[in-house]
Design an enzyme around this catalytic site. Structure first.
Site, short mmCIF file in Angstrom:
data_model
loop_
_atom_site.label_atom_id
_atom_site.label_comp_id
_atom_site.label_asym_id
_atom_site.label_seq_id
_atom_site.Cartn_x
_atom_site.Cartn_y
_atom_site.Cartn_z
N GLU A 175 94.71 -61.91 -73.31
CA GLU A 175 93.34 -61.87 -72.80
C GLU A 175 93.00 -60.52 -72.18
OE1 GLU A 175 95.46 -64.25 -72.19
OE2 GLU A 175 94.59 -66.01 -73.16
N ARG A 224 93.10 -64.59 -66.32
CA ARG A 224 94.17 -63.62 -66.57
C ARG A 224 93.63 -62.21 -66.68
NH1 ARG A 224 98.93 -65.61 -70.46
NH2 ARG A 224 99.83 -66.82 -68.80
N LYS A 273 107.13 -76.60 -86.85
CA LYS A 273 106.20 -77.40 -86.06
C LYS A 273 105.84 -78.67 -86.82
CE LYS A 273 102.16 -76.55 -83.25
NZ LYS A 273 101.37 -75.47 -82.68
#
Lengths: 198, 719
Positions: free
Chosen positions: B447, B475, B361
């Protein structure tokens, strides 16, 4: 894979490869000791090479240390480092440098930038001071990558290619018989249907 | 790597300006052609003497400019079809230029930098090998799609990224044909990709489907549901697992980088280093070769088993799910990527294939590589120094206040624990983690699991605070209903980013949480109107121990009221609001951050001779019946204001008033809610204007209801 000669060899260890870049190969610098073998047999863990480093390192003309660059004593505190950096950054930033000295100034700017980054972070400064005491200067990125893990990573990367090449060939082989009559998965049935109709 | 060492700006040695001859021999001897910077550096070396370094500008003299870097090759590419005739060398140059362009663009607009830098080579390889938009390329979450957007005809609009009427920061179907699937929440691409693959099969088409998903998104259950189904259906598709060892956001806590959360990450790392097994593989291959001839099929099976044995524990996970595993692959080597993608594309019947690509990254921009959070999300910055231009505000964000409030509660009560789903920075719980390392749980992007996990903790007598964004808790709705509310377990939900959120747009907007929380029978639903109220509500939630509770707060900074001493709030009386301004004729009943807009509206209306009553409801459930009755009986007009969708606070007030007979007289009730459409990304001010919830709108509504249309128009024209 590592022939030891006066010319640079593609080895995984950045420590060694760093030195040959020195513009004046000092007569005191030993060309890589032929007795050192750092490409070991597979399966034997790779030895860290830093200890060997110390024996071969002899410099009479050191590059300026970060402290010299910033113009502060080695015991300078954070405030002094900041002030020195700000001053020099303002002086050497390419946007404000005199047009005929842009190259030189930009180079200095980058060096000053790196010096500040390293010295203002207490952890990195500690590492840097340690290296300085041993008499070696690393670019920060090289320093970060030194270590056993990195060496292992490099070797592994070479293995990766052969691994995925064989995986690809197996994929090709498998595709020959994948849609044979007894494969009843939905996808296989759709593919057969599509091939029949086309 | 040493080549990079002196390619980076930090080179202190006198190598610069030294003998160019020697350097070119160095360059030619380096076999590590996979490193783009080194390659590029080598090319430069033949021309100039000094270390070019990696910079936002590609100019050979290594200067850092704030104007656009020169990108000769990228300028000729408007769509992927223009890339088809490039050679590998040119593709590498294109990748470099694309990198510079991304850095330059993000430095001007702000956005997600690190992730885009990590997939430059992958994007170039994908568009080179595949033929978008006929071939479907899906990007999970979409925040790494900046290079994809640049290559697919939107380069000239990149300066409008994440701004009103500009490009979205994520993939969006209505924006371009090349964006196959809108993303913003994670882990949806494999599911959508499988849907597209099956749809293609049913329609008899022949294109490819490629789904790119990160290792962080892979921690979500939906990814496994999709892979499980993909393995079963056996439809041809390619899943690219973009593994950069960054699972949570930011990819570091306050004190430094954190190791990835979850067992999967260590499995993936093990996959990347499997040296001793390679020899075993060679032996197995030799054995199968010897068998040969009519034993071909059996030999193939032996090889398959050997593969499973040898490839390591992680790949067998994907293999068991039915995906053919290829990898790991160096994600920054265009040669490798193109070779693999071409092979897979040309193979006729593959079924689902998973290519495990390892990237870094922030790759290619030294400041991003060094930063602990890898410059995941940045404000505008100076490319030369990497320093972000962060405006200083007099108050801190609600997120920080929440974290401080929770820390104060946790210090008083050792049963308070905090749970978040890979959003330590976004929810402020990194502060909590630093103070209470054993009481903060990061469950990865999960979640649903976070909510039921909290429910389990509550069963044991702990006081769990689930800090999940309003839009992400969507969610976990069934878990909230079934596992928490139905059983009346005291789980506290702290919903950040409620209401409109600005540049992230509708995918991150928390419009619905009042509606779906307040309709649950046992839930206590409240919203602070300023940061002091937030402190009190955290204390209230901590005190409510017999039922679940939730509170919502917006993105942004506090308004500047005095904070309670020691950051410790005082629990409020549940079901009691407060009146802020006493007035007559018209009452504004606000909920949450809308109260601030109501106060501003009252100030707008005052010069025109009308003194409004402004009340802060504080609680949507249970409603302050006494307050509503008194407002209804002593005013002609009652306007309820909230930054939420229909069915929320206003609806609950209306329901109560209707049942109580308060609407039977002459009271006029008007609701102000978010409109029945999705508000596009833009600046918060623009979004509020579009939504019609600014203080001017509220004031204009007041005048309209009073029958004073002219004053209403006057107010709106002053905007």
């Amino acid at each position: 894979m590592c022939c030891i000669s006066g010319v640079i060899i593609p080895i995984t260890d950045p420590c060694f490869s760093f030195f040959p870049t020195r513009p004046d190969p000092h007569p005191n610098i030993i060309s890589f000791p032929a007795s050192v073998s750092f490409r070991v047999r597979p399966g034997v863990p790779h030895r860290p090479v830093k200890s060997i480093l110390n024996d071969t390192v002899q410099f009479s003309s050191d590059p300026p240390s970060f402290y010299d660059l910033l113009g502060i004593p080695e015991t300078g505190n954070l405030l002094e480092i900041k002030q020195a950096y700000k001053q020099l950054a303002r002086k050497y930033h390419p946007d404000v440098s005199p047009p005929d000295q842009v190259e030189e100034y930009t180079k200095r700017f980058i060096q000053v930038q790196e010096a500040y980054e390293t010295l203002s972070d207490p952890r990195r400064r500690a590492l840097y001071d340690r290296d300085l005491a041993k008499g070696i200067h690393f670019a920060f990125s090289a320093r970060r990558r030194i270590g056993l893990e990195f060496d292992e990573q490099m070797e592994d990367k070479n293995e990766w290619k052969s691994r995925w090449e064989s995986q690809l060939s197996h994929l090709k082989k498998r595709s020959m018989y994948k849609d044979s009559g007894d494969n009843m998965s939905w996808g296989a049935r759709m593919r057969r249907q599509r091939n029949e109709s086309s | 790597m040493a080549l990079c060492a002196f390619a980076f700006p930090g080179n202190l040695s006198k190598a610069v300006g030294a003998d160019p001859q020697k350097h070119t021999t160095l360059c030619s001897q380096w076999l590590r052609g996979t490193d783009l910077q080194c390659q590029f550096y080598c090319k430069n070396k033949q021309v100039r003497k000094r270390a070019a370094g990696v910079c936002a500008s590609l100019s050979e003299r290594g200067e850092y400019h704030s104007q656009r870097p020169p990108t000769p090759l990228l300028d000729t590419i408007n769509y992927p079809i223009h890339m088809k005739n490039l050679s590998t060398k040119e593709l590498k140059q294109l990748a470099d230029e694309l990198r510079s362009d991304v850095i330059f663009n993000v430095s001007k607009t702000g956005g997600h930098l690190g992730s885009s830098l990590g997939v430059i080579e992958l994007t170039v390889a994908l568009h080179y090998v595949f033929n978008a938009p006929r071939d479907r390329i899906l990007w999970d979450v979409g925040h790494q799609s900046y290079p994809h957007k640049i290559l697919t005809g939107r380069r000239d609009k990149m300066h409008t990224l994440r701004q009103t009427n500009g490009l979205s920061g994520f993939t969006k179907r209505s924006e371009s044909d090349y964006d196959c699937f809108g993303a913003g929440h994670s882990s949806t691409t494999i599911s959508a990709g499988l849907g597209m693959a099956v749809g293609r099969d049913l329609k008899g088409r022949k294109n490819n489907v490629v789904a790119v998903i990160g290792d962080g998104a892979m921690t979500a259950g939906q990814a496994y549901e999709a892979m499980n189904n993909a393995g079963y259906l056996d439809s041809d598709m390619i899943v690219i697992l973009n593994d950069n060892k960054q699972v949570s956001l930011p990819t570091a806590n306050l004190d430094g980088p954190i190791p990835p959360v979850g067992a999967l990450s260590s499995a993936l790392s093990r996959l990347q280093s499997n040296r001793p097994l390679r020899e075993l593989r060679e032996v197995a291959k030799g054995v199968t070769k010897q068998i040969g001839g009519p034993m071909h099929e059996i030999a193939a099976k032996v090889d398959e088993y050997a593969r499973g044995m040898i490839s390591g524990s992680g790949s067998t996970l994907f293999e068991e799910l039915g995906l053919y595993y290829i990898g790991p692959v160096d994600g920054h080597s265009i040669d490798d990527l193109i070779a693999i993608l071409k092979e897979v594309k040309s193979t006729q019947t593959t079924g689902p294939v998973l290519i495990h690509v390892v990237t870094e990254k922030g790759r290619g921009y030294p400041y991003a590589e060094k930063a602990a959070d890898k410059y995941h999300g940045v404000a505008k910055f100076d490319p030369a120094t990497g320093k972000q231009f962060k405006s200083s505000a007099p108050t801190q964000s609600y997120t920080t206040y929440f974290a401080e409030a929770l820390i104060a509660e946790a210090e008083a009560d050792k049963d308070v624990v905090a749970i978040h789903a890979a959003m330590g920075g976004g929810t402020g719980l990194n502060l909590f983690l630093r103070r209470f390392p054993t009481r903060c749980f990061d469950v990865g992007i999960a979640e649903q699991h976070a909510v039921t996990f909290a429910a389990g903790l509550a069963c044991e007598g702990l006081k769990p605070f689930c800090a999940i964004y309003s839009s992400f808790i969507q969610r976990a709705y069934d878990q909230v209903v079934h596992d928490v509310d139905l059983q009346k377990l005291p789980v506290r939900f702290a919903m950040d980013r409620a209401g409109l959120v600005g540049a992230d747009g509708p995918t991150h907007c928390g419009a619905f949480d009042v509606t779906f929380m307040a309709c649950l029978p046992n839930m206590v639903v409240m919203a602070p109107s300023d940061e002091a109220e937030l402190f009190h509500m955290v204390a209230t939630a901590a005190a409510i121990d017999d039922r679940p509770s939730c509170f919502r707060y917006p993105r942004g900074n506090g308004v500047g009221v005095e904070l309670p001493p020691g950051n410790k709030g005082i629990p409020l009386e549940v079901g009691k609001g407060r009146i802020l301004i006493e007035g007559e004729r018209v009452a504004l009943l606000g909920y949450g951050s809308a109260v601030q807009s109501c106060l501003a509206a009252a100030a707008l209306v005052e010069p025109r001779g009308l003194r409004l009553t402004v009340a802060d409801a504080r609680f949507c459930k249970p409603l302050d019946h006494a307050l509503i009755r008194s407002l209804a009986k002593s005013h002609e007009i009652l306007i309820t204001v909230e930054e939420g969708s229909i069915g929320g606070f206003g609806s609950h007030v209306a329901q109560f008033m209707a049942l109580d007979g308060l609407l039977d007289d002459k009271l006029k009730w008007r609701p102000l809610v978010l409109p029945d459409r999705y508000i596009d990304h833009g600046s918060p001010v623009d979004q509020m204007m579009q939504a019609g919830l600014t203080s001017s709108h509220i004031a204009a509504t007041v005048f309209n209801v009073l029958g004073k249309a002219r004053e209403a128009l006057e107010i709106m024209s002053e905007v």
